[in-house]
Design a protein around this motif. Structure first.
Motif, short mmCIF file in Angstrom:
data_model
loop_
_atom_site.label_atom_id
_atom_site.label_comp_id
_atom_site.label_asym_id
_atom_site.label_seq_id
_atom_site.Cartn_x
_atom_site.Cartn_y
_atom_site.Cartn_z
N MET A 269 14.71 50.67 80.66
CA MET A 269 15.54 49.46 80.77
C MET A 269 14.71 48.19 80.95
O MET A 269 15.25 47.09 80.91
CB MET A 269 16.52 49.58 81.94
CG MET A 269 17.81 50.32 81.60
SD MET A 269 18.66 49.69 80.13
CE MET A 269 19.23 48.08 80.74
N TYR A 277 21.37 49.65 68.78
CA TYR A 277 22.60 50.10 69.43
C TYR A 277 23.73 49.94 68.41
O TYR A 277 24.20 48.84 68.19
CB TYR A 277 22.89 49.27 70.68
CG TYR A 277 24.23 49.58 71.32
CD1 TYR A 277 24.41 50.74 72.07
CD2 TYR A 277 25.33 48.73 71.15
CE1 TYR A 277 25.63 51.03 72.65
CE2 TYR A 277 26.56 49.02 71.73
CZ TYR A 277 26.70 50.17 72.48
OH TYR A 277 27.91 50.45 73.05
N PRO A 284 16.47 45.91 75.90
CA PRO A 284 16.94 46.49 77.16
C PRO A 284 16.83 45.53 78.34
O PRO A 284 17.79 45.37 79.10
CB PRO A 284 16.02 47.71 77.33
CG PRO A 284 15.69 48.12 75.93
CD PRO A 284 15.57 46.83 75.16
N LEU B 291 18.53 55.04 75.05
CA LEU B 291 17.19 54.95 75.63
C LEU B 291 16.66 56.29 76.12
O LEU B 291 15.46 56.53 76.13
CB LEU B 291 17.20 53.98 76.83
CG LEU B 291 17.51 52.52 76.53
CD1 LEU B 291 17.55 51.74 77.84
CD2 LEU B 291 16.47 51.92 75.59
#
Lengths: 398, 398
Positions: A269, A277, A284, B291
């Motif tokens: 992240m 996405y 992120p 992720l």
């Protein structure tokens, strides 16, 4: 009449604007501009309520050099105070050059796509600013900023030669949230997740992120564990301190903060590259910023203190000497005064003082200038007057 | 000739396909369909290499009821084995109804926008499946699935009345990653972050997420701390077990897993609502999934065992009795056999066995059917034969 343009209406922008309004004999005309007019208007209203001072507000896209240049030519401020994002330092320096306006900021330029804290991009403006007879003051926040001035002050008044500097930054405040960052989360997280770096015996030494930690006794706070980070003021200070053998930067983080950072890094992240996405590119770290509390929202109810300073060791009159120059700032007092928490406050006040030095020509050098190159005395005098009293404590020499 | 259509080419889809290919006397013709043909082709190739069996592959959007119905009418399988996402249970049940094909799955339907594990949506198909003379077998994985069958077996052979059931699920494996989920991360994380729930004295009792924990001695693994979760098999088991006083579900999580989950929940990364990211709607949980490591990628090098079963207490011939029915499964052995880890394996094998029961008409009941309503004996006989040997251990009565 001294007209300034403040660009950036985040937490720091609010403090700078309040503080300039407090010094309305120096800052006779204040304009606050940001991409989001709403944020400027909120600050405008707060400055009117708390200080009784009217300021102007404007919408401005700091990334758009041409539009900003035109705006500067129309507004004709004597100084641009850049408290927008570090990404916007270069476009704003370009616009100031083109419009012939002095420039200052509180944090060095950083490219969006890599977490690098280096002055090379801004140093590249040195000749152009000199040729244009303009001044660009780098990093007039607390750290960088006041910490650089503390070093200059130590060099001027306390040492013949400075050997060791440890810049130590402690936020012992509690915002009551499970996890939040105290200023722009993206910049905050980038700072912490990058590799550590310090300077010793003429060269840079790299460390893993948060690899090295040490406990310091922070004034009015007590013992806290701090982690060695790379921080931008190191880059200019190694050039300007005489006889320096080592300089390091340390910041405290609580166990919970480290835990959150570790996990966020583990799952990816804190990545700053684009991830696909469902066909959209998402960074992120920037997405995380959408989820975390707005640092501005932490101010109300934030308790505790920040304690930041420089531990400096060197030689004076042939003898070893060690001092701690520091400021302690209280979150609740900041909120009462300017509706901000201490992390924004300690950055915003020095920004105003730096601007004051430039407007009053107490600091006047053409080109790209670092804080420690200027006379620390008038700056520190005003700093204490405008809310950040500082202290010098003699420490025993090891 | 028994033609089956397997929908879903994730980790479980791979295991089911391999296992059906192992029982090619029952599954004479296998088609594997998924939104992503590439994933089907990889499994097709692996089944050919390891088993020497040819299967067909197809592209299918399980959310598109009309297209799926038409595809089913053309392919004419005797059974759809749904191992796609739980979101797709209802569209697939619709398509099976429209095409007149029997249906089975391994996990209950869940709406995309709320983390709910309830059978009400699938129970609503009861009359339509009965009227169409079709069977829909619910949850033929390990838990739900084998755990339901263990309860049915206990009821049939070991107890007159079952009072207490604790379903205990331990994955003592190590995939070597800082953080990863063992099956679809989204479903995995939803399960853990929802509020806990168990059934006692005729009513449901809610808990905070991971509020209640207890240490169990897991066969071939030892003492592990497990957390009380709500799990879907509880909902049907309370209807079908005689004299039940309490039923709970427990799952082990390591400290690191909990730490990661806590942080991700704290920062909002497990939210399943939409968040605005620069004008695009992004669901944090789904972004997190982009992720995290693909669960399929964990299989190679995954070490250790899963140990899952039911601790059942009740009355037999007027005396208290307590047993532990369980299976232990080794990650490395699963990888050697079908290139999968044990979490996918323990779900995929029971899916194949459930399908086998339906194809062989050993399980034959029209409407929406739960595993514990069927005769456990033929299922458990085949389960042991196809890689999941199970054991009954008598425990001392407290």
């Amino acid at each position: 009449m001294s007209k300034v343009l403040i660009i950036g209406a985040g937490g720091v922008g609010g403090v700078v604007t309040h503080k300039c309004a407090q010094a309305s004999d120096v800052f006779t005309h204040i304009t606050l501009a940001s991409r989001t007019l709403e944020k400027c208007k909120k600050i405008q209203q707060s400055v009117k309520e708390l200080r009784g001072v009217d300021i102007d507000v404007a919408t401005l896209d700091a990334d758009d050099v041409e539009a900003t240049t035109q705006y500067l030519k129309d507004l004709k401020p004597v100084l641009v105070i850049n408290v927008a994002l570090p990404y916007q330092d270069l476009p704003l320096m370009d616009a100031c050059l083109a419009a012939g306006i002095d420039y200052m900021d509180t944090a060095n330029y950083e490219p969006r796509d890599e977490a690098k804290f280096e002055y090379k991009w801004q140093w590249a403006y040195q000749d152009r600013y000199k040729d244009a007879n303009l001044m660009a003051l780098m990093g007039s926040g607390f750290d960088p900023g006041v910490t650089n001035v503390f070093c200059a002050y130590a060099q001027k008044h306390h040492f013949d030669e400075i050997h060791y500097v440890d810049i130590v930054d402690c936020n012992a405040g509690d915002h009551g949230k499970a996890f939040a960052t105290n200023f722009n989360p993206e910049i905050n997280l980038r700072e912490v997740t990058q590799r550590g770096k310090y300077w010793e015996d003429g060269k840079w030494v790299e460390t893993d992120p948060l690899e090295i930690s040490q406990t310091f006794d922070f004034p009015e706070v007590g013992d806290r564990k701090a982690y060695l980070l790379y921080h931008e003021e190191l880059e200019s200070l190694v050039l300007h301190l005489k006889g320096l053998k080592r300089i390091r930067f340390w910041m405290t983080f609580g166990e919970e903060y480290i835990k959150h950072m570790t996990v966020l890094a583990n799952v990816g992240m804190t990545r700053i590259d684009e991830v696909d996405y469902k066909g959209t590119k998402v960074v992120p770290m920037e997405f995380l910023k959408c989820l975390l509390p707005d640092p501005g929202s932490l101010a109300e109810g934030y308790k505790g203190k920040t304690s930041i300073g420089c531990i400096i060791e060197g030689m004076k009159d042939g003898k070893k000497k060690k001092i701690f120059i520091y400021n302690v700032c209280d979150h609740e007092e900041c909120y009462r005064e300017v509706r901000s928490q201490a992390v924004s406050y300690t950055t915003g006040v020095p920004a105003m003082i730096g601007a004051m030095m430039m407007l009053q020509k107490k600091w006047d050098q053409k080109g790209v200038v670092h804080m420690e190159q200027m006379d620390p005395d008038p700056f520190l005098e005003q700093l204490a007057k405008y809310g950040l009293p500082w202290h010098v404590k003699e420490l025993p020499v090891d």
